[in-house]
Design an enzyme around this catalytic site. Structure first.
Site, PDB file in Angstrom:
ATOM      1  N   ASP A  68      -3.287  12.422  -1.857  1.00 24.96           N
ATOM      2  CA  ASP A  68      -2.646  13.581  -1.273  1.00 24.96           C
ATOM      3  C   ASP A  68      -2.869  14.552  -3.031  1.00 24.96           C
ATOM      4  O   ASP A  68      -2.661  14.316  -4.008  1.00 24.96           O
ATOM      5  CB  ASP A  68      -1.835  14.480  -1.429  1.00 24.96           C
ATOM      6  CG  ASP A  68      -1.156  13.287   0.105  1.00 24.96           C
ATOM      7  OD1 ASP A  68      -1.653  13.849   1.096  1.00 24.96           O
ATOM      8  OD2 ASP A  68       0.478  13.215   0.752  1.00 24.96           O
ATOM      9  N   GLU A 114       0.889  -0.704   0.038  1.00 22.40           N
ATOM     10  CA  GLU A 114      -0.056   0.267   0.109  1.00 22.40           C
ATOM     11  C   GLU A 114       0.779   1.364   0.255  1.00 22.40           C
ATOM     12  O   GLU A 114       1.658   1.427   0.507  1.00 22.40           O
ATOM     13  CB  GLU A 114      -1.072  -0.140   0.894  1.00 22.40           C
ATOM     14  CG  GLU A 114      -1.626   1.235   0.855  1.00 22.40           C
ATOM     15  CD  GLU A 114      -2.774   1.242   2.113  1.00 22.40           C
ATOM     16  OE1 GLU A 114      -2.517   0.490   2.979  1.00 22.40           O
ATOM     17  OE2 GLU A 114      -3.570   2.242   2.397  1.00 22.40           O
ATOM     18  N   ASP A 156     -10.788  11.953  -4.180  1.00 22.45           N
ATOM     19  CA  ASP A 156     -12.570  11.286  -4.152  1.00 22.45           C
ATOM     20  C   ASP A 156     -12.075  13.053  -4.518  1.00 22.45           C
ATOM     21  O   ASP A 156     -12.727  13.782  -4.538  1.00 22.45           O
ATOM     22  CB  ASP A 156     -12.503  11.643  -2.404  1.00 22.45           C
ATOM     23  CG  ASP A 156     -11.485  12.852  -2.143  1.00 22.45           C
ATOM     24  OD1 ASP A 156     -10.242  12.398  -2.133  1.00 22.45           O
ATOM     25  OD2 ASP A 156     -11.906  13.501  -1.105  1.00 22.45           O
TER      26      ASP A 156
HETATM   27  C1  LIG Z   1      -4.109  11.866   1.804  1.00 23.58           C
HETATM   28  S1  LIG Z   1      -3.436  10.399   2.860  1.00 23.58           S
HETATM   29  C2  LIG Z   1      -4.069   9.028   2.604  1.00 23.58           C
HETATM   30  C3  LIG Z   1      -3.721   8.138   3.345  1.00 23.58           C
HETATM   31  C4  LIG Z   1      -4.697   6.609   3.681  1.00 23.58           C
HETATM   32  N1  LIG Z   1      -4.069   6.016   2.186  1.00 23.58           N
HETATM   33  C5  LIG Z   1      -5.958   6.420   4.077  1.00 23.58           C
HETATM   34  O1  LIG Z   1      -6.472   6.436   2.798  1.00 23.58           O
HETATM   35  O2  LIG Z   1      -6.253   7.098   4.910  1.00 23.58           O
HETATM   36  C6  LIG Z   1      -1.684  10.562   1.983  1.00 23.58           C
HETATM   37  C7  LIG Z   1      -0.578   9.625   1.930  1.00 23.58           C
HETATM   38  O3  LIG Z   1       0.417   9.416   1.463  1.00 23.58           O
HETATM   39  C8  LIG Z   1       1.185   9.132   1.860  1.00 23.58           C
HETATM   40  N2  LIG Z   1       2.870  10.254   0.710  1.00 23.58           N
HETATM   41  C9  LIG Z   1       2.392  10.887   0.251  1.00 23.58           C
HETATM   42  N3  LIG Z   1       3.801  11.072  -1.100  1.00 23.58           N
HETATM   43  C10 LIG Z   1       3.974   9.307  -0.847  1.00 23.58           C
HETATM   44  C11 LIG Z   1       5.095   9.462  -1.214  1.00 23.58           C
HETATM   45  N4  LIG Z   1       5.441   9.234  -2.793  1.00 23.58           N
HETATM   46  N5  LIG Z   1       6.332   7.711  -0.747  1.00 23.58           N
HETATM   47  C12 LIG Z   1       4.609   7.522   0.230  1.00 23.58           C
HETATM   48  N6  LIG Z   1       3.696   8.168   0.549  1.00 23.58           N
HETATM   49  C13 LIG Z   1       3.520   9.293  -0.037  1.00 23.58           C
HETATM   50  C14 LIG Z   1       1.181  10.994   2.446  1.00 23.58           C
HETATM   51  O4  LIG Z   1       2.448  10.986   3.813  1.00 23.58           O
HETATM   52  C15 LIG Z   1      -0.171  10.852   3.927  1.00 23.58           C
HETATM   53  O5  LIG Z   1      -0.230   9.806   4.084  1.00 23.58           O
END
Ligand SMILES: C[S@@+](CC[C@H](N)C(=O)[O-])C[C@H]1O[C@@H](n2cnc3c(N)ncnc32)[C@H](O)[C@@H]1O
Length: 230
Positions: free
Chosen positions: A126, A51, A162
């Site tokens: 994000d 994931e 979303d």
């Molecule tokens: C909006 S959150 C969604 C978290 C989770 N998937 C959920 O649905 O609850 C996006 C997550 O992606 C992580 N993230 C962003 N870019 C990333 C990257 N290049 N590699 C690993 N994690 C990343 C961020 O730190 C954040 O925790």
């Protein structure tokens, strides 16, 4: 050096319990940086699911608990969230979860040639809603290209967002990709628990777009591994 990343390094609020977890539990559950060796990491042959951006592990840890026969790799950059997951993994005694504290873009670029995943989950990446930030969005043509290189031929890649214009952008990138293809309109996966990001989107009236992707029939030029699989 890559100039544009899909996240901003920030520590945010980290609790003493998360700091302690990072110090004391990383050795047991976090993989070292560098090429990934899944066999060594999990010590068994079992389906491997990664994931990307697993956040606090709402989906990852739920799936790991429900499916002890699968191995789950969480890739996340945000240390407080990793600390939280480490505490949960230890408390629930989950032996089928490992965490990579790293940028998934770099992880997949440096992936070991013989390592293949059975599924990849990317839920609520994000959205970077401001136009000038769109370049930070994780899902890009190059990222799909490296994703195709880390999954088995029959693997599935599940994506949800979303954010309507991100969904349109993903659909357009997939349509043009020579590495991955869409398997058509995708239903919401029944096995995905509703995360806080998903419930907020629903509360605020945003529709959720789901994608299910697979490797394109003909990836850009067969690699030795592809030939071996024929
Ligand atoms: C909006 S959150 C969604 C978290 C989770 N998937 C959920 O649905 O609850 C996006 C997550 O992606 C992580 N993230 C962003 N870019 C990333 C990257 N290049 N590699 C690993 N994690 C990343 C961020 O730190 C954040 O925790």
């Amino acid at each position: 050096v890559r100039a544009v990343r899909s996240y901003v390094r920030r520590e945010g609020r980290i609790t003493p319990a998360q700091v302690r977890a990072l110090r004391e539990l990383s050795g047991a559950y976090c993989l070292p940086p560098g090429p990934v060796s899944l066999g060594e990491a999990f010590g068994r042959h079992a389906p491997k699911i990664a994931e990307v951006g697993c956040g606090r592990g709402e989906v990852l840890l739920h799936l790991a608990r429900c499916n002890p026969g699968n191995d789950y790799l969480g890739i996340e950059v945000y240390r407080p969230a990793i600390g939280h997951m480490l505490n949960q993994i230890a408390a629930r005694r989950l032996s089928n979860v490992r965490i990579l504290c790293a940028d998934a873009v770099e992880v997949f670029e440096r992936w070991g040639a013989r390592e293949r995943l059975d599924a990849v989950l990317i839920f609520f990446p994000d959205p970077w809603p401001k136009k000038r930030h769109h370049k930070r969005r994780l899902i890009k043509a190059e990222f799909l290209q490296s994703l195709a290189g880390v999954v088995h031929r029959h693997a599935r890649i599940f994506v949800a967002t979303d954010w309507a214009d991100y969904a349109e952008q993903i659909a357009a990138i997939v349509a043009q990709s020579s590495a991955l293809r869409s398997l058509g309109p995708a239903p919401r996966p029944r096995w995905r628990p509703v995360t806080s990001f998903e419930s907020r989107a629903l509360r605020e009236g945003r529709a959720i777009a789901e994608f299910c992707l697979a490797r394109a029939a003909r990836p850009s030029g067969p690699s030795f591994a592809d030939l071996a699989e024929l």
